[in-house]
Write an enzyme that holds these catalytic residues in place. Structure first.
Site, PDB file in Angstrom:
ATOM      1  N   LYS A  82     -12.956 -39.847  16.487  1.00 38.25           N
ATOM      2  CA  LYS A  82     -12.084 -38.752  16.931  1.00 38.25           C
ATOM      3  C   LYS A  82     -12.747 -37.991  18.073  1.00 38.25           C
ATOM      4  CE  LYS A  82      -9.430 -34.817  15.040  1.00 38.25           C
ATOM      5  NZ  LYS A  82      -9.118 -34.023  13.835  1.00 38.25           N
TER       6      LYS A  82
ATOM      7  N   SER B  56      -4.247 -33.402  12.578  1.00 36.64           N
ATOM      8  CA  SER B  56      -4.617 -33.562  13.972  1.00 36.64           C
ATOM      9  C   SER B  56      -5.303 -34.894  14.277  1.00 36.64           C
ATOM     10  CB  SER B  56      -5.547 -32.423  14.388  1.00 36.64           C
ATOM     11  OG  SER B  56      -6.780 -32.490  13.692  1.00 36.64           O
TER      12      SER B  56
ATOM     13  N   SER C 137      -6.145 -32.633   8.206  1.00 38.86           N
ATOM     14  CA  SER C 137      -6.060 -33.462   9.406  1.00 38.86           C
ATOM     15  C   SER C 137      -6.518 -34.904   9.279  1.00 38.86           C
ATOM     16  CB  SER C 137      -6.838 -32.804  10.539  1.00 38.86           C
ATOM     17  OG  SER C 137      -6.022 -31.839  11.131  1.00 38.86           O
TER      18      SER C 137
HETATM   19  N1  GLN Z   1      -2.559 -28.784  10.632  1.00 41.16           N
HETATM   20  C1  GLN Z   1      -3.573 -27.840  10.277  1.00 41.16           C
HETATM   21  C2  GLN Z   1      -3.790 -26.900  11.428  1.00 41.16           C
HETATM   22  O1  GLN Z   1      -3.077 -26.990  12.355  1.00 41.16           O
HETATM   23  C3  GLN Z   1      -4.816 -28.559   9.909  1.00 41.16           C
HETATM   24  C4  GLN Z   1      -5.588 -29.038  11.059  1.00 41.16           C
HETATM   25  C5  GLN Z   1      -6.865 -29.706  10.694  1.00 41.16           C
HETATM   26  O2  GLN Z   1      -7.100 -30.075   9.535  1.00 41.16           O
HETATM   27  N2  GLN Z   1      -7.742 -29.831  11.688  1.00 41.16           N
HETATM   28  O3  GLN Z   1      -4.660 -26.087  11.424  1.00 41.16           O
END
Ligand code: GLN
Length: 446
Positions: free
Chosen positions: A52, A127, A151
């Site tokens: 990532k 994400s 995410s």
């Molecule tokens: N969707 C969540 C957010 O927008 C989690 C994101 C994540 O786990 N990095 O914060």
């Protein structure tokens, strides 16, 4: 394998857009070197892996899918990347994500738009959308994602792959670009549970470079994969099968429980009563931490700097105005507000107190049960563009994954069927540092 990986990327990545940067020359050279090795020793010998793009890689562009880091070349490798290298995995390239890991669909990405390989009109989740899509599309065997509020697990569910968020502290965060430091964890995304355990084995362990990495033994995660769950006690929170969870999703979980029952496990309904506060708590804490963490992007130390400023203050402001996308700005503003004097006690401090209650909910259940099981997400993947104008419905996507991060416990998402041709995920949550049991149940179900 490395040749196959690049071949597949050449075939499909134009459509799926999982990758932001490829490291082809170096990866092929390293693979050649490995070809000459007489007795392979590394746990991940020769395995193509994607990383990532919020995990720093020496001399390999690391953007967090943000304009502000578009041309940022780190001068060191994250600890997890060093560990993969020690185990002789081959880094293929860097994977797309929501900017700074803020989002649930990879639509907040500034540099590419990743699609769901099962249906290109749908989001891959986020994400870590690139990490999940790349594995689902067969571009790499393994990938690393990060999980602050879901995410890894949510995109794994949407793309029909296996994704684990380890216990907070299990994996070093040194070299992970920080979003919310008290929640962030790096974790593995794979096709199968066994592969996932291999990858976690490689990246786990205490790290002198990260004071939040825990001084606990790393067990042999693979030794639990016996297929046996006899006598295991499963808790199913009623809040995870209630309002907002689609009937097909609920049914897929009940079907999965039948499979585990047939193998000797038992299950009961339980309650995690503070779940309803998790979303609000998470957005206060994560945005507060993000507002502090992202202050380092000032046009001086890293990446992009504006040309449109005559003095230092203007340079800071203009750089950030031009460099950050809308969602990132929204979080910074929310967090700055929640931390500001006069509001701190009402928002940030209160959120920390509720966090303790949420953590206690889990501890209470784990006094009598080995794992908690529920859906990973309330629905399957949604259409690209469907939620981009409404941040609150986008945030609600993570309602079932966020409590896990607040509590710091480990959880996996494994594929558990389809709805309208789109994959669904089963979430298995474990006790602190008990990834072994999580894997055991996931493997027995898979
Ligand atoms: N969707 C969540 C957010 O927008 C989690 C994101 C994540 O786990 N990095 O914060």
């Amino acid at each position: 394998l490395v040749d196959e990986s690049y071949k597949r990327i050449a075939e499909v990545d134009g459509k799926v857009q999982s990758f932001l940067t490829l490291d082809e020359e170096k990866a092929r050279a390293y693979a050649k070197e490995l070809d000459e090795v007489a007795t392979p020793e590394g746990l991940l010998f020769g395995m193509p892996i994607g990383v990532k793009d919020n995990i720093v890689t020496k001399d390999l562009r690391t953007t967090c899918s943000s304009r502000i880091l578009e041309n940022f070349n780190p001068i060191y490798d994250a600890t997890v990347v060093q560990k993969l290298r020690q185990d002789q995995a081959v880094t293929i390239g860097k994977l797309n994500m929501d900017e700074f890991a803020m989002g649930s669909s990879t639509e907040n990405a500034a540099l590419a738009k990743t699609k769901n390989p099962w249906n290109l009109d749908y989001v891959p989740g986020g994400s870590s959308g690139g990490s999940a899509a790349a594995v689902a599309a067969g571009e790499v065997l393994f990938s690393l994602g990060s999980d602050t509020g879901g995410s890894i697990r949510q995109p794994a569910a949407y793309c029909g792959v296996v994704g684990l968020k380890p216990t907070y502290g299990r994996v070093s965060r040194f070299g992970l670009v920080a979003f919310a430091s008290s929640l962030d964890q790096i974790g593995p995304v794979t096709r199968r549970v066994e592969d996932n355990a291999y990858l976690l084995q490689s990246i786990s362990g205490v790290d002198p470079m990260d004071s939040t990495s825990a001084q606990v033994d790393v067990p042999d995660f693979l030794s639990g994969l016996t297929g046996d769950v006899k006598g295991l006690k499963i808790a199913v929170p009623k809040e995870y099968l209630g309002e907002g969870v689609q009937p097909e999703v609920k049914q897929s979980v009940l079907d999965a429980l039948k499979v585990l029952e047939a193998q000797g496990a038992t299950w009961d309904e339980v309650s995690l009563p503070h779940s309803k506060y998790a979303l609000a708590t998470y957005y206060l804490i994560s945005s507060s931490e993000a507002s502090a963490n992202l202050s380092r992007f000032d046009g001086v130390r890293y990446g992009y700097r504006t040309d449109n400023a005559d003095n230092l203050l203007e340079m800071y402001k203009q750089t950030r105005a031009e460099g950050f996308g809308n969602e990132v700005k929204r979080r910074i503003m929310l967090g700055t507000f929640a931390l500001s004097s006069g509001y701190y006690d009402a928002y940030y401090k209160k959120a920390q107190q509720v966090r303790t209650l949420i953590k206690k909910d889990f501890e209470d259940v784990f006094e009598n049960y080995d794992v908690i099981v529920g859906p990973t997400t309330p629905t399957p993947a949604f259409k690209i563009g469907e939620k981009t104008d409404d941040p609150l419905t986008m945030y609600a996507n993570d309602i079932l994954t966020i409590p896990v991060n607040l509590a710091g416990v480990p959880a996996i998402s494994v594929p558990c069927g389809f709805q309208d041709g789109l994959p669904l995920g089963l979430q298995i949550i474990g006790k602190h540092f008990d990834e072994k049991t999580v894997y055991r149940v996931a493997h027995a179900y898979e």
